[in-house]
Write an enzyme that holds these catalytic residues in place. Sequence first.
Site, PDB file in Angstrom:
ATOM      1  N   PRO A   9      -3.813   0.534  18.838  1.00  0.00           N
ATOM      2  CA  PRO A   9      -3.579   0.045  17.469  1.00  0.00           C
ATOM      3  C   PRO A   9      -3.740   1.100  16.373  1.00  0.00           C
ATOM      4  CG  PRO A   9      -5.687  -0.719  18.297  1.00  0.00           C
ATOM      5  CD  PRO A   9      -5.013  -0.045  19.436  1.00  0.00           C
ATOM      6  N   LYS A  48       1.392   0.215  14.974  1.00  0.00           N
ATOM      7  CA  LYS A  48       2.813   0.151  15.340  1.00  0.00           C
ATOM      8  C   LYS A  48       3.197  -1.060  16.208  1.00  0.00           C
ATOM      9  CE  LYS A  48       4.372   3.884  13.465  1.00  0.00           C
ATOM     10  NZ  LYS A  48       4.367   3.427  12.082  1.00  0.00           N
ATOM     11  N   TYR A  70       3.709   7.076   9.926  1.00  0.00           N
ATOM     12  CA  TYR A  70       2.929   5.869   9.659  1.00  0.00           C
ATOM     13  C   TYR A  70       3.797   4.800   9.011  1.00  0.00           C
ATOM     14  CZ  TYR A  70      -1.070   2.967   8.332  1.00  0.00           C
ATOM     15  OH  TYR A  70      -1.960   1.931   8.209  1.00  0.00           O
ATOM     16  N   HIS A  93       0.843  -1.204   0.000  1.00  0.00           N
ATOM     17  CA  HIS A  93       0.000   0.000   0.000  1.00  0.00           C
ATOM     18  C   HIS A  93       0.872   1.247   0.000  1.00  0.00           C
ATOM     19  CE1 HIS A  93      -4.169  -1.551   1.478  1.00  0.00           C
ATOM     20  NE2 HIS A  93      -3.692  -2.230   0.448  1.00  0.00           N
ATOM     21  N   TYR A 102      -9.229   5.246   7.868  1.00  0.00           N
ATOM     22  CA  TYR A 102      -9.327   5.585   9.295  1.00  0.00           C
ATOM     23  C   TYR A 102     -10.348   6.706   9.412  1.00  0.00           C
ATOM     24  CZ  TYR A 102      -4.904   3.073  10.086  1.00  0.00           C
ATOM     25  OH  TYR A 102      -3.914   2.113  10.168  1.00  0.00           O
TER      26      TYR A 102
HETATM   27  C1  PHB Z   1      -5.805  -4.477  11.136  1.00  0.00           C
HETATM   28  O1  PHB Z   1      -5.881  -4.756   9.933  1.00  0.00           O
HETATM   29  O2  PHB Z   1      -6.149  -5.287  11.999  1.00  0.00           O
HETATM   30  C2  PHB Z   1      -5.319  -3.131  11.522  1.00  0.00           C
HETATM   31  C3  PHB Z   1      -4.837  -2.284  10.549  1.00  0.00           C
HETATM   32  C4  PHB Z   1      -4.383  -1.019  10.893  1.00  0.00           C
HETATM   33  C5  PHB Z   1      -4.415  -0.619  12.209  1.00  0.00           C
HETATM   34  C6  PHB Z   1      -4.872  -1.487  13.191  1.00  0.00           C
HETATM   35  C7  PHB Z   1      -5.322  -2.748  12.854  1.00  0.00           C
HETATM   36  O3  PHB Z   1      -3.994   0.639  12.530  1.00  0.00           O
END
Ligand code: PHB
Length: 392
Positions: free
Chosen positions: A291, A295, A383, A72, A199
């Site tokens: 999460p 990280k 990120y 990505h 997000y």
């Molecule tokens: C996930 O795919 O479980 C996931 C992806 C990004 C995040 C947290 C969890 O920031």
Amino acid sequence: MRTTIAIVGAGPAGLLLGQLLQRAGIDNVIVERRSADYVLSRIRAGVLEQGTVDLLDSVGASQRLHAEGIVHHGFELLLDGRREHIDLDAGGVPVTIYGQTEVTRDLMDARAAQGGQTLYEVDDVAIGGVDGDRPWLDFTVDGVVTRLDCDYVVGCDGFHGVSRRTIPEGVLRTYERVYPFGWLGILVDTPPVNDELVYARHARGFALCSMRSASRSRYYVQVPTEERVDDWSDARFWNELRARLSPDLAERLQTGPSLEKSIAPLRSFVVEPMQHGRLFLAGDAAHIVPPTGAKGLNLAMADVGLLASLFDKAYAGGEPQALARYSELALRRVWRAQRFSWWMTSMLHTLPGLDAFTTRVHGAELDTLLASRAGRATIAEAYAGFPGQTLD
Ligand code: PHB
Ligand code: APR
């Protein structure tokens, strides 16, 4: 039994450390409380920084990751319905979407292929002698009480493990923030709603659209900590997620029966130092991030990448004093990741009781960064991940 490095915990941190040490010709044994199948049944995050991919490349455990992982070059922020694209190439490097469970499986296979020793279903692990030169692990395996003598112990046994608790009262300083909400997550066999992760910041609460593959998606919604999974039917989950998305995404969302559904609490946690005598802490044993910044796994991998290079300096380079710098070097990266994870969490979630003024200021803070090329690059760099910490 005797080995050079005794590792507690066969999660991704313990397994990667084991492989890095094998590569460096340093003998090691891993002891794990659970069975291998249990370890592989845990569903966790799935965003790998390039530094993590490089480490997996270096131990020959990345073939499937390169075949099946999805690269990505960006992600989306959805701010009260407005879609904003963050270009990772503008500030950093791409990330790879590949489940932590799969990383663990690949590391287990690599270890088995190399004949590395992992003892599963080991009970009552106790760590001794770390203040002296000859530490050991005591444990029970197949009903037999066993002692494993070693030069050093590494605690890769996660937040609830035994290693951190072994360190005497007063040695560690703890920094902690517990958030009054969790993430309700589901795994589903439907194509992801978007090519990139989304997000979402919304008055009803945060939401995240993630994925595992072109046909498997992972979605989350922010819920109060005291919420119970049983109160969330699939239909209720989908309705809530849709309500937090923009109309175009809500319309595109493909729902289906959940394969897994669980609630994870959010916490920021660090102990300092990450070493006591001949015991080192790595990964979740030493720190937890919420999460939101993706990280957790990457920090765990970076810790053991650093530690393995220091062990190599100690054994091949004849510089055991290098090990004394582990905590200081690891913590620099840990705190930068903590800051980013806390910031993403604070900006994107609704905090119960947060005054309306601060809520508006958070929105303005995001707008300020997004209006500037430097601001976007700052988000992208954090990120995508900071470069590994080295001795220089
Ligand atoms: C996930 O795919 O479980 C996931 C992806 C990004 C995040 C947290 C969890 O920031
Ligand atoms: N004895 C032996 N093993 C133990 C003990 C113990 N007393 N306590 C815990 N363990 C094992 C657990 O069963 C688990 O398999 O240690 C392992 C720790 O693994 P993880 O929790 O996956 O931690 P880590 O390897 O540091 O990986 C960090 O996991 O939680 C996520 O967000 C986090 O993605 C990050 C990653």
